[in-house]
Design a protein around this motif. Structure first.
Motif, PDB file in Angstrom:
ATOM      1  N   MET A  38       1.358 165.819  -9.700  1.00  0.00           N
ATOM      2  CA  MET A  38       2.730 165.314  -9.642  1.00  0.00           C
ATOM      3  C   MET A  38       2.828 163.821  -9.959  1.00  0.00           C
ATOM      4  SD  MET A  38       4.727 167.741  -9.278  1.00  0.00           S
ATOM      5  CE  MET A  38       4.833 169.445  -8.733  1.00  0.00           C
ATOM      6  N   ASN A  39       1.710 163.136 -10.045  1.00  0.00           N
ATOM      7  CA  ASN A  39       1.666 161.734 -10.443  1.00  0.00           C
ATOM      8  C   ASN A  39       0.823 161.638 -11.711  1.00  0.00           C
ATOM      9  OD1 ASN A  39       1.123 159.019 -10.836  1.00  0.00           O
ATOM     10  ND2 ASN A  39       0.688 158.593  -8.693  1.00  0.00           N
ATOM     11  N   PRO A  40       1.434 161.373 -12.874  1.00  0.00           N
ATOM     12  CA  PRO A  40       0.673 161.345 -14.129  1.00  0.00           C
ATOM     13  C   PRO A  40      -0.489 160.349 -14.126  1.00  0.00           C
ATOM     14  CG  PRO A  40       3.026 161.397 -14.596  1.00  0.00           C
ATOM     15  CD  PRO A  40       2.888 161.188 -13.103  1.00  0.00           C
ATOM     16  N   GLU A  41      -0.337 159.242 -13.411  1.00  0.00           N
ATOM     17  CA  GLU A  41      -1.427 158.270 -13.373  1.00  0.00           C
ATOM     18  C   GLU A  41      -2.634 158.838 -12.627  1.00  0.00           C
ATOM     19  OE1 GLU A  41       0.135 154.623 -11.845  1.00  0.00           O
ATOM     20  OE2 GLU A  41       1.200 154.147 -13.692  1.00  0.00           O
ATOM     21  N   LEU A  42      -2.378 159.587 -11.572  1.00  0.00           N
ATOM     22  CA  LEU A  42      -3.458 160.222 -10.831  1.00  0.00           C
ATOM     23  C   LEU A  42      -4.050 161.370 -11.642  1.00  0.00           C
ATOM     24  CD1 LEU A  42      -4.867 159.868  -8.140  1.00  0.00           C
ATOM     25  CD2 LEU A  42      -3.173 161.388  -7.091  1.00  0.00           C
ATOM     26  N   TRP A  43      -3.196 162.121 -12.316  1.00  0.00           N
ATOM     27  CA  TRP A  43      -3.671 163.226 -13.139  1.00  0.00           C
ATOM     28  C   TRP A  43      -4.549 162.733 -14.285  1.00  0.00           C
ATOM     29  CZ3 TRP A  43      -4.529 168.001 -12.280  1.00  0.00           C
ATOM     30  CH2 TRP A  43      -4.716 168.916 -13.326  1.00  0.00           C
ATOM     31  N   SER A  44      -4.302 161.527 -14.754  1.00  0.00           N
ATOM     32  CA  SER A  44      -5.135 160.971 -15.825  1.00  0.00           C
ATOM     33  C   SER A  44      -6.602 160.919 -15.414  1.00  0.00           C
ATOM     34  CB  SER A  44      -4.651 159.565 -16.193  1.00  0.00           C
ATOM     35  OG  SER A  44      -3.370 159.617 -16.785  1.00  0.00           O
ATOM     36  N   ARG A  45      -6.854 160.672 -14.143  1.00  0.00           N
ATOM     37  CA  ARG A  45      -8.235 160.659 -13.647  1.00  0.00           C
ATOM     38  C   ARG A  45      -8.854 162.056 -13.736  1.00  0.00           C
ATOM     39  NH1 ARG A  45      -9.693 156.340  -9.899  1.00  0.00           N
ATOM     40  NH2 ARG A  45      -8.089 154.711  -9.867  1.00  0.00           N
ATOM     41  N   VAL A  46      -8.041 163.072 -13.504  1.00  0.00           N
ATOM     42  CA  VAL A  46      -8.532 164.445 -13.616  1.00  0.00           C
ATOM     43  C   VAL A  46      -8.853 164.767 -15.074  1.00  0.00           C
ATOM     44  CG1 VAL A  46      -7.916 166.871 -13.312  1.00  0.00           C
ATOM     45  CG2 VAL A  46      -7.309 165.197 -11.544  1.00  0.00           C
ATOM     46  N   VAL A  47      -8.033 164.280 -15.988  1.00  0.00           N
ATOM     47  CA  VAL A  47      -8.295 164.493 -17.419  1.00  0.00           C
ATOM     48  C   VAL A  47      -9.653 163.899 -17.802  1.00  0.00           C
ATOM     49  CG1 VAL A  47      -7.536 163.867 -19.753  1.00  0.00           C
ATOM     50  CG2 VAL A  47      -5.863 164.656 -18.064  1.00  0.00           C
ATOM     51  N   VAL A  48      -9.983 162.757 -17.261  1.00  0.00           N
ATOM     52  CA  VAL A  48     -11.286 162.144 -17.530  1.00  0.00           C
ATOM     53  C   VAL A  48     -12.409 163.032 -16.998  1.00  0.00           C
ATOM     54  CG1 VAL A  48     -12.785 160.180 -16.977  1.00  0.00           C
ATOM     55  CG2 VAL A  48     -10.399 159.789 -17.612  1.00  0.00           C
ATOM     56  N   THR A  49     -12.208 163.638 -15.837  1.00  0.00           N
ATOM     57  CA  THR A  49     -13.205 164.557 -15.290  1.00  0.00           C
ATOM     58  C   THR A  49     -13.358 165.786 -16.181  1.00  0.00           C
ATOM     59  OG1 THR A  49     -12.732 163.836 -13.028  1.00  0.00           O
ATOM     60  CG2 THR A  49     -13.805 165.976 -13.284  1.00  0.00           C
ATOM     61  N   VAL A  50     -12.245 166.292 -16.697  1.00  0.00           N
ATOM     62  CA  VAL A  50     -12.302 167.415 -17.636  1.00  0.00           C
ATOM     63  C   VAL A  50     -13.078 167.012 -18.892  1.00  0.00           C
ATOM     64  CG1 VAL A  50     -10.914 168.896 -19.145  1.00  0.00           C
ATOM     65  CG2 VAL A  50     -10.200 168.501 -16.771  1.00  0.00           C
TER      66      VAL A  50
ATOM     67  N   ASP B 175     -15.420 164.760 -19.182  1.00  0.00           N
ATOM     68  CA  ASP B 175     -16.846 164.647 -18.874  1.00  0.00           C
ATOM     69  C   ASP B 175     -17.500 166.020 -18.707  1.00  0.00           C
ATOM     70  OD1 ASP B 175     -16.495 161.930 -18.974  1.00  0.00           O
ATOM     71  OD2 ASP B 175     -16.464 161.641 -16.792  1.00  0.00           O
ATOM     72  N   ALA B 176     -16.755 166.975 -18.142  1.00  0.00           N
ATOM     73  CA  ALA B 176     -17.289 168.321 -17.990  1.00  0.00           C
ATOM     74  C   ALA B 176     -17.495 168.981 -19.348  1.00  0.00           C
ATOM     75  CB  ALA B 176     -16.342 169.163 -17.131  1.00  0.00           C
TER      76      ALA B 176
ATOM     77  N   ILE C   2     -18.052 167.383 -22.178  1.00  0.00           N
ATOM     78  CA  ILE C   2     -19.172 166.692 -22.826  1.00  0.00           C
ATOM     79  C   ILE C   2     -20.501 167.232 -22.303  1.00  0.00           C
ATOM     80  CG2 ILE C   2     -20.384 164.475 -22.983  1.00  0.00           C
ATOM     81  CD1 ILE C   2     -17.611 163.131 -23.093  1.00  0.00           C
ATOM     82  N   GLU C   3     -20.585 167.442 -20.999  1.00  0.00           N
ATOM     83  CA  GLU C   3     -21.830 167.967 -20.430  1.00  0.00           C
ATOM     84  C   GLU C   3     -22.107 169.379 -20.938  1.00  0.00           C
ATOM     85  OE1 GLU C   3     -24.000 168.742 -16.099  1.00  0.00           O
ATOM     86  OE2 GLU C   3     -22.102 167.637 -16.207  1.00  0.00           O
ATOM     87  N   ALA C   4     -21.042 170.168 -21.112  1.00  0.00           N
ATOM     88  CA  ALA C   4     -21.224 171.542 -21.579  1.00  0.00           C
ATOM     89  C   ALA C   4     -21.558 171.600 -23.062  1.00  0.00           C
ATOM     90  CB  ALA C   4     -19.967 172.359 -21.291  1.00  0.00           C
ATOM     91  N   ARG C   5     -21.042 170.644 -23.857  1.00  0.00           N
ATOM     92  CA  ARG C   5     -21.310 170.632 -25.303  1.00  0.00           C
ATOM     93  C   ARG C   5     -21.492 169.179 -25.762  1.00  0.00           C
ATOM     94  NH1 ARG C   5     -18.933 175.080 -29.117  1.00  0.00           N
ATOM     95  NH2 ARG C   5     -20.571 176.097 -27.914  1.00  0.00           N
ATOM     96  N   PRO C   6     -22.667 168.620 -25.535  1.00  0.00           N
ATOM     97  CA  PRO C   6     -22.901 167.196 -25.838  1.00  0.00           C
ATOM     98  C   PRO C   6     -22.687 166.829 -27.295  1.00  0.00           C
ATOM     99  CG  PRO C   6     -24.690 168.119 -24.514  1.00  0.00           C
ATOM    100  CD  PRO C   6     -23.834 169.268 -24.939  1.00  0.00           C
ATOM    101  N   GLU C   7     -22.941 167.758 -28.197  1.00  0.00           N
ATOM    102  CA  GLU C   7     -22.831 167.438 -29.628  1.00  0.00           C
ATOM    103  C   GLU C   7     -21.386 167.179 -30.052  1.00  0.00           C
ATOM    104  OE1 GLU C   7     -23.210 171.987 -29.237  1.00  0.00           O
ATOM    105  OE2 GLU C   7     -23.941 170.160 -28.251  1.00  0.00           O
ATOM    106  N   ALA C   8     -20.415 167.558 -29.224  1.00  0.00           N
ATOM    107  CA  ALA C   8     -19.004 167.313 -29.547  1.00  0.00           C
ATOM    108  C   ALA C   8     -18.438 166.127 -28.771  1.00  0.00           C
ATOM    109  CB  ALA C   8     -18.177 168.564 -29.249  1.00  0.00           C
ATOM    110  N   GLU C   9     -19.314 165.300 -28.228  1.00  0.00           N
ATOM    111  CA  GLU C   9     -18.863 164.201 -27.372  1.00  0.00           C
ATOM    112  C   GLU C   9     -17.864 163.287 -28.067  1.00  0.00           C
ATOM    113  OE1 GLU C   9     -20.580 160.374 -24.803  1.00  0.00           O
ATOM    114  OE2 GLU C   9     -21.984 161.862 -25.635  1.00  0.00           O
ATOM    115  N   ALA C  10     -18.119 162.918 -29.306  1.00  0.00           N
ATOM    116  CA  ALA C  10     -17.233 161.980 -30.003  1.00  0.00           C
ATOM    117  C   ALA C  10     -15.817 162.543 -30.116  1.00  0.00           C
ATOM    118  CB  ALA C  10     -17.794 161.653 -31.387  1.00  0.00           C
ATOM    119  N   ALA C  11     -15.725 163.820 -30.470  1.00  0.00           N
ATOM    120  CA  ALA C  11     -14.406 164.446 -30.584  1.00  0.00           C
ATOM    121  C   ALA C  11     -13.714 164.533 -29.234  1.00  0.00           C
ATOM    122  CB  ALA C  11     -14.549 165.843 -31.193  1.00  0.00           C
ATOM    123  N   PHE C  12     -14.461 164.896 -28.196  1.00  0.00           N
ATOM    124  CA  PHE C  12     -13.871 164.991 -26.869  1.00  0.00           C
ATOM    125  C   PHE C  12     -13.352 163.630 -26.400  1.00  0.00           C
ATOM    126  CE2 PHE C  12     -16.866 168.788 -25.853  1.00  0.00           C
ATOM    127  CZ  PHE C  12     -16.007 169.642 -26.517  1.00  0.00           C
TER     128      PHE C  12
END
Length: 317
Positions: A133-145, A147-148, A150-160
């Motif tokens: 409900m707070n976009p600024e707080l949700w932005s932190r969740v997007v960063v976690t997504v 990173d997850a 990137i960990e699952a498919r490291p070769e696509a890190e730049a695109a992610f």
């Protein structure tokens, strides 16, 4: 219990036609998310490198949702499972934590700093899960997504990373619009009455008093005494609009309206808000940006604020 690795192997083999060979080309990363909000973040960040399925669609209450047999197969076969945590998916909590023992399972809101979370009134070390409900707080969740993925498919890190940066910029624009349009609501009208306590992060961010008939979970019950107290509040404070939610029954809200009417005070439904689920797939309101744009625009408009005709981007229905 059959472990996830065994289920994945069984599901993959069962899906192959007789005589088929396994393709060596890398397929899109298979991602299963519990809620539409998490799925939206994975789609925005993952782009063409992911194939995302959301377990819970429009109008589905995550507090009461239980995994189905098809959900279990999808979760077991996924390359990455993203769930919210913070006890949002209360009926799935044990299953998800067991699934996480095999890896590739991330509770995307669990890592948020505790000083940014709102504590639960009834339970120690439990927090209000409605951080989207707070976009600024949700932005932190997007960063976690990000990173997850990137960990699952490291070769696509730049695109992610590039996709995440672009989406975070969109969320910054959304946060600015939301703050601006809600600031136009007169101070004495900043009372948001909804079916359950899904809007506390919203209230904290934008200076609204939030009153939920039920508690943080829709599994809680609103008794006659609670309804009576809220009716008296609506009348004494001259609150003229209350809001229904797309994923919660409107029964209690209508009881408030009828109770206020019995005391000679008119209360109207200010609009339907998206609380625990987004709008229909394929619509603007079926995205996170559209969900929050809709909520902010509807709330501000119903409570006396100045709002654009169709929201931030002119895309609201």
């Amino acid at each position: 219990m059959i472990r996830r690795t065994a289920l994945k192997l069984f599901g993959a083999l069962a899906a192959l036609p007789l005589g088929a060979t396994v393709a060596l080309a890398e397929a899109p990363l298979s991602v299963v998310a519990t809620t539409g909000m998490i799925a939206d973040a994975a789609i925005e960040v993952g782009g063409e490198a992911v194939e995302v399925r959301a377990l819970m669609g429009p109008g589905v209450d995550p507090h009461a949702y239980r995994q189905t047999r098809s959900d279990i197969v999808a979760l077991a076969n996924a390359d990455l499972v993203l769930w919210h945590g913070l006890y949002l998916e209360a009926q799935m909590e044990d299953f998800m934590r067991d699934l996480a023992q095999d890896g590739g399972v991330v509770a995307v809101a669990e890592g948020l700093p505790r000083d940014l979370l709102i504590g639960h009134d009834d339970y120690d070390n439990k927090f209000d899960p409605h951080v989207w409900m707070n976009p600024e707080l949700w932005s932190r969740v997007v960063v976690t997504v990000r990173d997850a993925l990137i960990e699952a498919r490291p070769e696509a890190e730049a695109a992610f990373r590039a996709n995440a940066e672009a989406h975070l910029a969109e969320l910054a624009v959304l946060a600015k619009y939301t703050a601006g349009v809600l600031a136009s609501v007169p101070d004495d009208s900043r009372v948001l009455v909804t079916a359950h306590d899904a809007f506390n992060y919203f209230g904290k961010a934008y200076g609204f008093e939030v009153v939920g008939i039920q508690g943080i979970s829709t599994e809680s019950e609103a008794g006659l005494r609670r309804i009576s107290e809220l009716v008296d509040m609506l009348v004494s404070r001259n609150v003229g609009a209350v809001f229904v939610e797309s994923s919660v029954s409107d029964r209690n809200i209508r009881a408030l309206i009828e109770g206020a009417a019995a005391q000679g005070h008119e209360v109207v439904i200010g609009g339907e808000l998206f609380s625990d689920a987004m709008g229909e797939p394929g619509t603007y309101e079926g995205t996170y940006l559209g969900m929050i744009d809709h909520n902010a625009t509807v709330i501000a408009g119903a409570l006396g604020g100045a709002v654009p005709d169709k929201g931030m981007q002119g895309l609201l229905n």
